[in-house]
Every structure is written in structure tokens, then in C-alpha cells.
Design a protein around this motif. Structure first.
Motif, PDB file in Angstrom:
ATOM      1  N   MET A  96       0.904  -1.261   0.060  1.00  0.00           N
ATOM      2  CA  MET A  96      -0.031   0.104  -0.005  1.00  0.00           C
ATOM      3  C   MET A  96       0.803   1.185  -0.047  1.00  0.00           C
ATOM      4  N   PRO A  97       1.088   2.111  -1.257  1.00  0.00           N
ATOM      5  CA  PRO A  97       1.823   3.208  -1.238  1.00  0.00           C
ATOM      6  C   PRO A  97       1.492   4.072  -0.187  1.00  0.00           C
ATOM      7  N   ALA A  98       2.246   4.849   0.245  1.00  0.00           N
ATOM      8  CA  ALA A  98       1.929   6.269   1.044  1.00  0.00           C
ATOM      9  C   ALA A  98       1.631   7.218   0.160  1.00  0.00           C
ATOM     10  N   PRO A  99       0.688   8.258   0.525  1.00  0.00           N
ATOM     11  CA  PRO A  99       0.351   9.496  -0.153  1.00  0.00           C
ATOM     12  C   PRO A  99       1.639  10.153  -0.582  1.00  0.00           C
ATOM     13  N   ALA A 100       1.775  10.746  -1.808  1.00  0.00           N
ATOM     14  CA  ALA A 100       2.910  11.268  -2.381  1.00  0.00           C
ATOM     15  C   ALA A 100       3.045  12.763  -1.390  1.00  0.00           C
ATOM     16  N   ALA A 101       2.148  13.432  -0.982  1.00  0.00           N
ATOM     17  CA  ALA A 101       2.514  14.648  -0.525  1.00  0.00           C
ATOM     18  C   ALA A 101       2.490  14.491   1.140  1.00  0.00           C
ATOM     19  N   MET A 102       2.668  13.651   1.667  1.00  0.00           N
ATOM     20  CA  MET A 102       2.596  13.283   3.049  1.00  0.00           C
ATOM     21  C   MET A 102       3.339  14.309   3.809  1.00  0.00           C
ATOM     22  N   THR A 103       2.999  14.910   4.743  1.00  0.00           N
ATOM     23  CA  THR A 103       3.564  16.010   5.680  1.00  0.00           C
ATOM     24  C   THR A 103       4.208  15.206   6.782  1.00  0.00           C
ATOM     25  N   ASP A 104       5.285  16.200   7.408  1.00  0.00           N
ATOM     26  CA  ASP A 104       5.601  15.484   8.902  1.00  0.00           C
ATOM     27  C   ASP A 104       4.463  15.485   9.905  1.00  0.00           C
ATOM     28  N   ARG A 105       3.553  16.202   9.667  1.00  0.00           N
ATOM     29  CA  ARG A 105       2.547  16.192  10.748  1.00  0.00           C
ATOM     30  C   ARG A 105       1.354  15.150  10.492  1.00  0.00           C
ATOM     31  N   ASP A 106       1.377  14.534   9.177  1.00  0.00           N
ATOM     32  CA  ASP A 106       0.558  13.655   9.130  1.00  0.00           C
ATOM     33  C   ASP A 106       0.336  12.507  10.074  1.00  0.00           C
ATOM     34  N   PRO A 107      -0.626  11.957  10.608  1.00  0.00           N
ATOM     35  CA  PRO A 107      -0.796  11.201  11.671  1.00  0.00           C
ATOM     36  C   PRO A 107       0.088   9.814  11.397  1.00  0.00           C
ATOM     37  N   LEU A 108       0.065   9.321  10.260  1.00  0.00           N
ATOM     38  CA  LEU A 108       1.113   8.262  10.086  1.00  0.00           C
ATOM     39  C   LEU A 108       2.260   8.425  10.132  1.00  0.00           C
ATOM     40  N   VAL A 109       2.860   9.621   9.801  1.00  0.00           N
ATOM     41  CA  VAL A 109       4.038   9.790   9.999  1.00  0.00           C
ATOM     42  C   VAL A 109       4.523   9.895  11.453  1.00  0.00           C
ATOM     43  N   VAL A 110       3.636  10.527  12.267  1.00  0.00           N
ATOM     44  CA  VAL A 110       4.086  10.678  13.714  1.00  0.00           C
ATOM     45  C   VAL A 110       3.604   9.242  14.368  1.00  0.00           C
TER      46      VAL A 110
END
Length: 228
Positions: free
Chosen positions: A1-15
């Protein structure tokens, strides 16, 4: 499952993945300090240690590394199958199931360590290595399918490489600086916390804490996604 291309550092998944690095530090500190110089999350270290054991270096036991590698692989296979069968369903449900399985294995390991008369018993050592390595293999397979750059949650070699090679000092764009530094710091803090707990209270408390960390952080992400 690819991650969204524009995922930011504040995205819940990144956190979430950054925080899960903390639990990796806890479990590897537990295994290295309490189970005989064996990693349950970092398989690179086990391959190196297995080489040492093959050369006859004292203090390195090949059976521990083989067990960890096999158990880790089993967990990755099981989690890979789960992820592929869940692709058509919601990511939230899949992550909660994966976190519940991982936390459950860590809690079973904690219960065994608490109930056993001696943390150094050979059978207990093998059981704990197997349980926790399965849990971390499952975690790695799940995180791999999420495909978030620089956040594997178990090793930071690639993260440190990206931090240096993509820096402005190296002529790069200097992106994701904060993400990379936080991942490295989380692993360090987890290792220090795990070592502190193992040296003072034994194996059960850090394993229980690692399981709670995984499940609580994942449920927090699931709640955020449900509200989107």
C-alpha cells in the motif's frame, strides 16, 4: 500500500511511525541486555553476530541468531499475507489488527518473563526471542507496505544516510530534516528507556510497555482517521 505522495511531517501516519521507533529501542534493549546479545528487531545485527559465532568468537551463540531470523521471517510472512488480504479494506482497520497482534505477542512475552522463576533460563530465553521477533517481523512487513520514506521504525541507517546525503551541505534539498532527526531520537530514547528498565526491573516491564506503546499510538491514529 503506497503512502500518499504529499505526506507531511504532521500527518498522523508519520507521527505514528516515528513514535513506534521508540518501542523498537525498548525491545532491542531488552533482547540485547537480557537475552544474550541478540536483536529482535534489527536483523542486520543478527547476521553480523551470526558471522562472529561462525568464526568462534566468544560470547556469541549461533542458535539465538538463527531463531531470531526464522521467527522474524515468520512474522513478516504472516503480516504480508494479512496486508495483501486487507488492501481492499480500510487502512485504519488493517493497522489496528496489526497493532493488536504485535501488542498481544509482546504482552505474552512480558507475562512469560514475569511468571518464570528465572529470566536466564534457556527455554525462557528462546521463547521470548521467538515471540518478540515474530512481533517485530510483523511490524516490519506492515511498515514496508505503508512505504513512508525514512521511517522503517526499526533501523536508522537509511535515515542517517538520507539526512547526510540530502542535506544542503551535500548540495541536496534538505527535505524531511525534522522527520529524520525525530526518528533517530525516538530510537535512541527508546533504547535508553529500555536499558534503564531492564537493568532495574528485569524483562517483563519493558516488554509490557512496548506492547502498550504500539497499541495506544495506533489506536490514536485510528481515531484521527475515523474523524477525517
Amino acid at each position: 500500500m503506497p503512502a500518499p505522495a504529499a505526506m507531511t511531517d504532521r500527518d498522523p501516519l508519520v507521527v505514528l511511525l516515528t513514535l513506534l521507533s521508540l518501542s523498537t529501542g525498548i525491545v532491542d534493549a531488552t533482547s540485547v541486555l537480557g537475552l544474550g546479545k541478540v536483536f529482535v528487531a534489527n536483523m542486520t545485527g543478527n547476521v553480523v553476530f551470526l558471522g562472529f559465532a561462525a568464526a568462534g568468537a566468544p560470547g556469541f551463540h549461533w542458535e539465538l541468531y538463527v531463531l531470531a531470523l526464522l521467527a522474524f521471517g515468520f512474522g513478516a510472512v504472516a503480516s504480508g499475507r494479512l496486508g495483501r488480504s486487507s488492501i481492499a479494506r480500510s487502512r485504519r482497520r488493517w493497522l489496528v489488527i496489526a497493532a493488536t497482534v504485535e501488542a498481544g505477542l509482546l504482552w505474552i512475552a512480558a507475562a512469560c518473563a514475569f511468571a518464570a522463576p528465572s529470566d536466564t533460563a534457556t527455554w525462557l530465553r528462546y521463547l521470548l526471542i521467538a515471540l518478540v521477533a515474530i512481533a517485530m517481523g510483523s511490524r516490519n512487513a506492515t511498515v514496508r507496505q505503508l512505504n513512508v520514506p525514512d521511517l522503517t521504525t526499526t533501523v536508522v541507517t537509511r535515515t542517517i544516510t538520507g539526512l547526510a546525503a540530502d542535506s544542503r551541505l551535500a548540495g541536496g534539498p534538505g527535505r524531511h530534516l525534522g522527520r529524520r532527526l525525530r526518528a533517530i531520537l525516538a530510537l535512541f530514547v527508546g533504547a535508553a528507556l529500555g536499558a534503564f528498565m531492564v537493568l532495574r526491573w528485569g524483562l517483563a516491564p519493558p516488554l509490557a510497555l512496548a506492547g502498550a506503546t504500539v497499541l495506544v499510538f495506533t489506536l490514536m491514529l485510528a481515531k484521527d482517521e475515523a474523524q477525517d
